[in-house]
Write an enzyme that holds these catalytic residues in place. Structure first.
Site, PDB file in Angstrom:
ATOM      1  N   CYS A 140       2.166  -0.016  -8.617  1.00  0.00           N
ATOM      2  CA  CYS A 140       3.560   0.648  -7.741  1.00  0.00           C
ATOM      3  C   CYS A 140       4.720   0.508  -8.873  1.00  0.00           C
ATOM      4  O   CYS A 140       5.674   1.463  -8.645  1.00  0.00           O
ATOM      5  CB  CYS A 140       3.728  -0.345  -6.651  1.00  0.00           C
ATOM      6  SG  CYS A 140       3.752  -2.115  -7.054  1.00  0.00           S
TER       7      CYS A 140
ATOM      8  N   GLY B 288       0.685  -1.229  -0.155  1.00  0.00           N
ATOM      9  CA  GLY B 288      -0.053   0.342   0.026  1.00  0.00           C
ATOM     10  C   GLY B 288       0.926   1.097  -0.012  1.00  0.00           C
ATOM     11  O   GLY B 288       1.823   1.393  -0.396  1.00  0.00           O
ATOM     12  N   SER B 289       0.311   2.266   0.695  1.00  0.00           N
ATOM     13  CA  SER B 289       1.135   3.460   0.515  1.00  0.00           C
ATOM     14  C   SER B 289       1.922   3.943   1.708  1.00  0.00           C
ATOM     15  O   SER B 289       1.861   3.132   2.711  1.00  0.00           O
ATOM     16  CB  SER B 289      -0.103   4.670   0.582  1.00  0.00           C
ATOM     17  OG  SER B 289      -0.757   4.692   2.052  1.00  0.00           O
ATOM     18  N   PRO B 290       2.813   4.646   1.613  1.00  0.00           N
ATOM     19  CA  PRO B 290       3.961   4.791   2.680  1.00  0.00           C
ATOM     20  C   PRO B 290       3.308   5.443   4.034  1.00  0.00           C
ATOM     21  O   PRO B 290       3.771   5.220   5.078  1.00  0.00           O
ATOM     22  CB  PRO B 290       4.743   6.027   1.849  1.00  0.00           C
ATOM     23  CG  PRO B 290       4.646   5.688   0.519  1.00  0.00           C
ATOM     24  CD  PRO B 290       3.359   5.365   0.203  1.00  0.00           C
TER      25      PRO B 290
ATOM     26  N   GLU C 238       5.749  -3.478   0.701  1.00  0.00           N
ATOM     27  CA  GLU C 238       5.675  -3.104  -0.709  1.00  0.00           C
ATOM     28  C   GLU C 238       5.167  -1.918  -0.800  1.00  0.00           C
ATOM     29  O   GLU C 238       3.953  -1.809  -0.832  1.00  0.00           O
ATOM     30  CB  GLU C 238       5.048  -4.505  -1.349  1.00  0.00           C
ATOM     31  CG  GLU C 238       5.682  -5.809  -1.016  1.00  0.00           C
ATOM     32  CD  GLU C 238       7.056  -5.540  -1.764  1.00  0.00           C
ATOM     33  OE1 GLU C 238       7.392  -4.729  -2.686  1.00  0.00           O
ATOM     34  OE2 GLU C 238       7.793  -6.650  -1.364  1.00  0.00           O
TER      35      GLU C 238
END
Length: 565
Positions: free
Chosen positions: A366, A306-308, A328
């Site tokens: 991504c 997912g997102s940071p 990831e």
């Protein structure tokens, strides 16, 4: 598109929801509403028995979907047709209300019910899974293979439903869905089934000759109970690829799919479990609140895609229990486009860039190409090639194309639209292509770098002077489908790696096993100490076998030490 808000019933009647907490709520949008009542009363019981209270008209109450009928803390899920209908329920002043509204109401209903059912007994379910793991059943190769075969059968028997779900949630063409999700998963499962015995086998470790009558090996063992968070852009691929590794390694697993792809999430939660061992694998649906609840528990590993921003939450929660994690995350993946001389090379490179951008979930991936770095004098040629080949692939009006997926929701669409005015876009135009290396180095480490060049010097510099999860020369995305190499990021683009054998390794611990004989020993390792022992240590740690013999025979004197022993 889905929205979620949590309110108090009294806010609805005071108008606070419309003005302060849910400005995007439309009066005529259908709602799925979850009521959590702190103290039961007769009117709550009336709802549970499908009889609306006297203060609410039957048509306003809508359809009762589910009720846990708990005497101490009732939870009721209803389907309403207008926001104002919820406001008219006057007895719920102190209730907590979760309102979920979107254009996919049926999927949301199932997701709400499934999430509430799972949350009720989460602690008990997790403990049962730990007990099952401790029984040792998951360590047997027969059990592991049965789970992998179950996943394979699930994909084969439900391929049409999976394709339709990906079309409904993301607009993916069937060919794209098979190429990027179903096909790659079948490939991964076949590899795991074929290689599992080898993967599970202990690996002999090579010891130095001085270790007489001693052997060592590395024994892979499962970690235990693992948690997998998957993303919405590849709902099946990013859910099942890590799950394949977790089950092949002999773990029990909880999968939390993304709520932003509700149809796919529904299939994962309601169809897939019948193909797997329910004592070892569970799928829990829900939004961020469910994810936060899962993070409150102890896990043996957490795998997050997912997102940071959310990764920081996951990492903080994992730190509480010292839980190992895999993140990831992706990042801004650049494509370096050199001034290729031959038209064939240019055409091939542009086609690969376009399919690596727009042909992979419409660029919502991504590893998709985020920006192209190109020399200023070559820019007009590249732009013209991109326009021409875009029309060839997606038609004069790509919006009408059936070969391109769709942006997942309005929020993401507006975010992407704003990028057109981003001044940083102009910075990707370079005076010379070698400047691309410094451009990349000054930014967060990307998940992938794609370079289209025939210059071996530029290729060597990109590999040696930049840092990224991977580097692919003269193509894009293909590294994702290669089982022989790991997939994962570095720095801001992620922690850890998986795919193929690397997925098995990610969910395993290589335990060192050393076996010694009683017939030999190193007598000089025991106190009391003297200079002779220290000299033996010196030659032994240098694997100086002649020196060992000379010291033991007294033919090599010990060095004088400046300190006393």
């Amino acid at each position: 598109m889905k929205h979620f808000i949590r309110v108090k019933a009294s806010w609805l009647r005071s108008g606070h929801v419309d003005s302060q907490r849910a400005k995007r709520v439309s009066e005529n949008v259908p709602l799925v509403v979850i009521f959590q009542i702190p103290s039961p009363d007769s009117q709550c019981t009336a709802i549970a028995q499908r009889r609306p209270p006297s203060t609410v008209e039957s048509s306003e109450l809508g359809q009762l979907l589910w009720c846990n009928k708990n005497e101490h803390n009732p939870v009721i899920i209803c389907y309403f047709f207008k926001l104002s209908f919820v406001s008219n329920i006057k007895f719920l002043d102190h209730a907590t209300i979760d309102i979920i509204y979107n254009n996919n109401d049926i999927s949301d209903m199932h997701m709400c019910i499934s999430a509430m059912e799972c949350q009720k007994n989460l602690q008990g379910d997790l403990e049962s899974m730990r007990v099952f793991y401790r029984s040792g059943a998951t360590k047997e190769i027969s059990w592991r293979k049965s789970q992998l075969k179950g996943l394979l059968t699930f994909l084969e028997e439900n391929e049409a439903d999976i394709m339709n779900a990906l079309k409904q949630d993301l607009g993916k063409h069937y060919n794209e869905a098979f190429r990027d999700e179903v096909g790659t998963l079948i490939k991964s499962l076949n590899l795991a089934l074929k290689s599992l015995k080898t993967w599970m086998s202990p690996k002999k470790a090579r010891l130095p000759a001085i270790a007489l009558l001693t052997t060592a090996e590395l024994v892979p063992e499962p970690l235990g109970l693992v948690l997998i968070f998957s993303s919405w852009n590849f709902p099946f691929g990013l859910s099942l690829e890590p799950l394949i590794g977790a089950l092949a390694a002999g773990n029990t697993a909880v999968l939390k799919p993304s709520e932003l792809s509700p149809t796919c999430s529904f299939i994962l939660a309601n169809t897939m479990p019948s193909y797997l061992d329910g004592k070892a694998v569970k799928v829990i649906q829900g939004g961020s609140d469910v994810g936060e609840q899962l993070l409150q528990h102890r896990w043996d590993k957490i795998f997050f895609t997912g997102s940071p921003r959310v990764a920081q939450i996951v990492m903080s929660a994992a730190a509480k229990f010292l839980t190992p994690i895999v993140l990831e995350l992706g990042g801004k993946c650049p494509a370096v486009f050199d001034s290729l001389s031959y038209s064939w090379d240019r055409e091939a490179a542009v086609r690969r860039i376009l399919v690596g951008k727009f042909g992979t979930c419409a660029g919502q991936a991504c590893i998709t190409i985020d920006h192209v770095l190109v020399e200023k004098n070559f820019l007009p040629i590249l732009v013209d090639l991109l326009k021409t080949n875009t029309r060839k692939m997606f038609g004069e009006n790509p919006q009408l194309s059936n070969s391109m997926a769709r942006i997942v929701n309005k929020h993401n669409f507006l975010r992407l639209k704003n990028l057109l005015d981003d001044p940083a876009v102009k910075s990707s135009i370079l005076e010379k292509i070698e400047d691309s290396i410094e451009f990349i180095k000054l930014r967060p480490k990307p998940l992938a770098i794609y370079a289209f060049t025939k210059s071996k010097t530029l290729e060597r510099r990109i590999i040696s002077e930049t840092s990224s999860g991977s580097v692919t020369m003269n193509d894009a995305i293909i590294q994702y489908a290669a089982d022989a190499v790991p997939f994962g990021g570095v720095g801001e683009s992620g922690i850890g790696r998986y795919h193929g054998k690397f997925s098995f390794d990610t969910f395993s611990h290589e335990k060192t096993v050393v076996r010694r004989s009683f017939f030999t020993d190193f007598w000089f390792r025991y106190p009391p100490w003297n200079d002779h022992q220290l000299q033996l240590f010196r030659v032994a740690y240098n694997y100086d076998y002649l020196g060992i013999a000379l010291v033991m025979l007294g033919l090599k004197r010990a060095k004088k030490n400046s300190y006393s022993i």
